[in-house]
Scaffold this motif. Structure first.
Motif, PDB file in Angstrom:
ATOM      1  N   ALA A  86       0.819  -1.212   0.000  1.00  0.00           N
ATOM      2  CA  ALA A  86       0.000   0.000   0.000  1.00  0.00           C
ATOM      3  C   ALA A  86       0.850   1.259   0.000  1.00  0.00           C
ATOM      4  O   ALA A  86       0.626   2.189  -0.789  1.00  0.00           O
ATOM      5  N   ASP A  87       1.856   1.308   0.852  1.00  0.00           N
ATOM      6  CA  ASP A  87       2.638   2.534   0.949  1.00  0.00           C
ATOM      7  C   ASP A  87       3.526   2.751  -0.266  1.00  0.00           C
ATOM      8  O   ASP A  87       3.762   3.902  -0.662  1.00  0.00           O
ATOM      9  N   SER A  88       4.020   1.694  -0.884  1.00  0.00           N
ATOM     10  CA  SER A  88       4.831   1.866  -2.096  1.00  0.00           C
ATOM     11  C   SER A  88       4.007   2.498  -3.216  1.00  0.00           C
ATOM     12  O   SER A  88       4.471   3.410  -3.913  1.00  0.00           O
ATOM     13  N   VAL A  89       2.783   2.027  -3.392  1.00  0.00           N
ATOM     14  CA  VAL A  89       1.906   2.586  -4.430  1.00  0.00           C
ATOM     15  C   VAL A  89       1.543   4.029  -4.083  1.00  0.00           C
ATOM     16  O   VAL A  89       1.628   4.932  -4.921  1.00  0.00           O
ATOM     17  N   ARG A  90       1.167   4.251  -2.825  1.00  0.00           N
ATOM     18  CA  ARG A  90       0.729   5.601  -2.455  1.00  0.00           C
ATOM     19  C   ARG A  90       1.892   6.587  -2.412  1.00  0.00           C
ATOM     20  O   ARG A  90       1.694   7.783  -2.663  1.00  0.00           O
ATOM     21  N   ASP A  91       3.104   6.111  -2.133  1.00  0.00           N
ATOM     22  CA  ASP A  91       4.274   6.997  -2.206  1.00  0.00           C
ATOM     23  C   ASP A  91       4.407   7.608  -3.596  1.00  0.00           C
ATOM     24  O   ASP A  91       4.692   8.806  -3.743  1.00  0.00           O
ATOM     25  N   GLU A  92       4.213   6.776  -4.634  1.00  0.00           N
ATOM     26  CA  GLU A  92       4.366   7.268  -6.001  1.00  0.00           C
ATOM     27  C   GLU A  92       3.235   8.217  -6.388  1.00  0.00           C
ATOM     28  O   GLU A  92       3.455   9.191  -7.121  1.00  0.00           O
ATOM     29  N   LYS A  93       2.040   7.952  -5.899  1.00  0.00           N
ATOM     30  CA  LYS A  93       0.928   8.867  -6.180  1.00  0.00           C
ATOM     31  C   LYS A  93       1.168  10.220  -5.526  1.00  0.00           C
ATOM     32  O   LYS A  93       0.906  11.273  -6.125  1.00  0.00           O
ATOM     33  N   VAL A  94       1.668  10.208  -4.299  1.00  0.00           N
ATOM     34  CA  VAL A  94       1.939  11.463  -3.596  1.00  0.00           C
ATOM     35  C   VAL A  94       3.005  12.273  -4.329  1.00  0.00           C
ATOM     36  O   VAL A  94       2.926  13.511  -4.402  1.00  0.00           O
ATOM     37  N   LYS A  95       4.002  11.602  -4.887  1.00  0.00           N
ATOM     38  CA  LYS A  95       5.044  12.319  -5.630  1.00  0.00           C
ATOM     39  C   LYS A  95       4.447  13.092  -6.797  1.00  0.00           C
ATOM     40  O   LYS A  95       4.877  14.213  -7.111  1.00  0.00           O
ATOM     41  N   VAL A  96       3.444  12.504  -7.472  1.00  0.00           N
ATOM     42  CA  VAL A  96       2.786  13.215  -8.573  1.00  0.00           C
ATOM     43  C   VAL A  96       2.070  14.454  -8.047  1.00  0.00           C
ATOM     44  O   VAL A  96       2.191  15.553  -8.613  1.00  0.00           O
ATOM     45  N   ILE A  97       1.325  14.290  -6.960  1.00  0.00           N
ATOM     46  CA  ILE A  97       0.579  15.415  -6.390  1.00  0.00           C
ATOM     47  C   ILE A  97       1.540  16.546  -6.024  1.00  0.00           C
ATOM     48  O   ILE A  97       1.253  17.737  -6.247  1.00  0.00           O
ATOM     49  N   ARG A  98       2.687  16.188  -5.479  1.00  0.00           N
ATOM     50  CA  ARG A  98       3.659  17.217  -5.086  1.00  0.00           C
ATOM     51  C   ARG A  98       4.294  17.904  -6.287  1.00  0.00           C
ATOM     52  O   ARG A  98       4.842  19.003  -6.153  1.00  0.00           O
ATOM     53  N   CYS A  99       4.236  17.259  -7.457  1.00  0.00           N
ATOM     54  CA  CYS A  99       4.825  17.847  -8.668  1.00  0.00           C
ATOM     55  C   CYS A  99       3.825  18.680  -9.464  1.00  0.00           C
ATOM     56  O   CYS A  99       4.194  19.241 -10.506  1.00  0.00           O
ATOM     57  N   LEU A 100       2.574  18.759  -9.017  1.00  0.00           N
ATOM     58  CA  LEU A 100       1.608  19.601  -9.718  1.00  0.00           C
ATOM     59  C   LEU A 100       2.050  21.059  -9.593  1.00  0.00           C
ATOM     60  O   LEU A 100       2.295  21.549  -8.485  1.00  0.00           O
ATOM     61  N   ARG A 101       2.142  21.740 -10.709  1.00  0.00           N
ATOM     62  CA  ARG A 101       2.620  23.127 -10.691  1.00  0.00           C
ATOM     63  C   ARG A 101       1.586  24.026 -10.013  1.00  0.00           C
ATOM     64  O   ARG A 101       0.435  24.102 -10.457  1.00  0.00           O
ATOM     65  N   PRO A 102       1.951  24.711  -8.921  1.00  0.00           N
ATOM     66  CA  PRO A 102       0.999  25.614  -8.248  1.00  0.00           C
ATOM     67  C   PRO A 102       0.564  26.730  -9.186  1.00  0.00           C
ATOM     68  O   PRO A 102       1.325  27.167 -10.053  1.00  0.00           O
ATOM     69  N   MET A 103      -0.665  27.183  -9.002  1.00  0.00           N
ATOM     70  CA  MET A 103      -1.221  28.192  -9.903  1.00  0.00           C
ATOM     71  C   MET A 103      -1.323  29.544  -9.204  1.00  0.00           C
ATOM     72  O   MET A 103      -1.907  29.665  -8.130  1.00  0.00           O
TER      73      MET A 103
END
Length: 514
Positions: free
Chosen positions: A282-299
């Motif tokens: 669970a944490d390995s999968v969710r770690d990668e999802k969180v990395k995407v969220i953190r890379c979303l360019r702030p507006m």
């Protein structure tokens, strides 16, 4: 010594097939008289029982304020299951299943009600073999969470006995902005550890959403192409023909952004854009999802004006029936500025997705209902067939989340005949017809996972808070900035405001029609 066969199984497949099994437990549903219990939770549990997937000792205790007996509660749930079960109702199966159902009447803030609940659960452990394992499902408004959690802690129900476990399932919305989400998460984690907290997003329980990782990481024809070198852009669409119906007050406080984009659509985006996890824990999968969220360019407010469209439906027709405008809906402000449509151009600032826009849109009162992810590949070189004077359509991989779950791939082929005429064709895969059985409902999978202690398909705290951090920049520009962008209007039955078409047109692209 007996000969053995060397296994050549795919490690990903082995990981999927070795998921932990659901364990005997008591599921306590707070808000058991509510719509979610009747429409989703009980039909899902009944379907699992009909398919033989439930632990034999599973027990359900409904916790609500209204006066009911076990028998009257069971009768109400039978009527609901008959109406909402995907497989219909088998009288013999229901007769057996209904013996798992019990009702506990109490006010949410009544300490005595939780003491008697603890006693009743202990008795059910002895009678039904649920082993002291408990799931507490908060199917209530977030304003009720803190009171219920404090009472569970006061009664000691959040602490499992040795060899047992206690978990909590929290329904969305997980807050209304980043500060409220952080506060809500703190309230929950003060009573249940993060590893025992399951934030449910039913979109992640849908079969095709789960299949995104298999499609990407178990197929060599896709993974090498899944990057900025070969993909032109990605579109994620959630379309609803319905209006707000009787949910006017809720929608006035949420809007399309908070209701759908912050949770469901950003979850689909993160699954589409994530890197391969190190394993399927669970944490390995969710770690990668969180990395995407953190890379979303702030507006910035200027980015929001340029790259975000908010709209609201006006009068129009759906399926030949005239429908009224959002501002005319029951219990909606006649001057409401709440969005029922939102389209965003999202940028992901990492190596894989540099320069690849993700266009995300959600709208109510659109012509057709459905949710899909469309991955559009770059065009072939304009040397032989893809000439500027006769451009061919691009290859598009479409992942249909609902209602007709499946995957399709559009490619170019020569038509029969002596002339070289090229037309697009589609390879199509449907879950229902390909495997000979209907896909399970999202809540079925998610409830089983909670019983098994598998949190892979549930949102983690940092994931929720990261999504809110991204959305709050947009909400701030809409509601608190000195010069907010205007609200666009679109007729019911159309595909949204013209401004949303312009958002893609300036990049030389167009929205896909579902």
């Amino acid at each position: 010594m007996n000969a053995t066969t060397t296994s050549t199984a795919n490690p990903l497949r082995e990981g999927l097939s070795s998921r932990p099994l659901p364990q005997p437990c008591s599921v306590v549903i707070f808000g058991a008289s509510g719509d979610l219990t009747y429409r989703k939770l009980i039909p899902a549990l009944y379907n699992l029982a009909a398919d033989g997937d439930l632990p034999a000792a599973l027990t359900v205790v409904g916790f609500a304020r209204r006066e009911k007996t076990d028998e009257s509660f069971r009768q109400e749930l039978q009527d609901a299951a008959k109406k909402f079960s995907r497989s219909g109702l088998n009288d013999e199966v229901w007769k057996s299943f209904s013996q798992r159902l019990f009702y506990h009447r109490s006010e949410f803030g009544d300490a005595e009600g939780y003491k008697t609940l603890a006693q009743r659960l202990d008795k059910l452990d002895e009678e039904r073999g649920t082993r002291g394992n408990r799931i507490f499902y908060l199917s209530v408004a977030p304003s009720e969470f803190e009171g219920i959690l404090k009472q569970l802690a006061a009664a000691g129900l959040n602490k499992a006995k040795e060899g047992s476990w206690a978990r909590v399932i929290v329904e969305k919305p997980f807050g209304t902005d980043l500060p409220s989400a952080e506060e809500l998460n703190t309230v929950v984690n003060n009573v249940f550890e993060e590893k025992h907290t399951y934030r449910i997003d039913h979109y992640l329980g849908k079969e095709t959403a789960q299949n995104i990782m298999v499609l990407r990481f178990a197929n060599a024809i896709f993974e090498p192409l899944w990057n900025h070198r070969y993909i032109d852009h990605v579109q994620i669409t959630a379309s609803e023909p319905l209006g707000v119906e009787a949910r006017g007050p809720y929608y006035e406080s949420s809007g399309a952004m908070r209701d759908m984009v912050q949770n469901h659509l950003l979850q689909l985006l993160s699954l589409t854009a994530m890197e391969p996890p190190t394993d399927l824990s669970a944490d390995s999968v969710r770690d990668e999802k969180v990395k995407v969220i953190r890379c979303l360019r702030p507006m910035s407010p200027e980015d929001v004006v340029r790259d975000v469209v908010r709209g609201q439906y006006i009068e129009g027709a759906i399926g030949g029936q005239e429908v009224k405008a959002y501002r005319q809906e029951d219990r909606v402000n006649p001057q409401s500025m709440t969005e029922t449509y939102v389209a965003i151009k999202v940028s992901i600032d990492n190596w894989r997705w540099e320069g690849v826009p993700f266009y995300v849109r959600m709208g109510k009162r659109l012509p057709k209902g459905g949710t899909e992810i469309a991955v559009q590949f770059k065009s072939a070189p304009s040397v032989l067939f893809n000439k500027p004077t006769e451009p061919q359509g691009p290859n598009v991989l479409v992942i249909r989340i609902q209602p007709d779950e499946g995957i399709s791939l559009r490619m170019q082929c020569k038509m029969p005949g002596t002339a070289v005429r090229i037309e697009p064709v589609k390879m199509d895969f449907h879950y229902g017809t390909s495997f000979g059985k209907a896909s399970p409902e999202a809540y079925e999978r998610l409830l089983l996972d909670a019983m098994a202690g598998d949190a892979t398909l549930f949102a983690r705290r940092d994931e929720v808070e990261g999504a809110w951090a991204f959305v709050d920049h947009i909400e701030h520009a809409w509601h608190q900035h000195d010069n907010p962008p205007p609200l666009a209007f679109y007729p019911s039955g159309s595909w949204g405001p013209k401004e949303a078409d312009d958002l893609l047109a300036r990049d030389g692209r167009t929205w896909r029609r579902l």
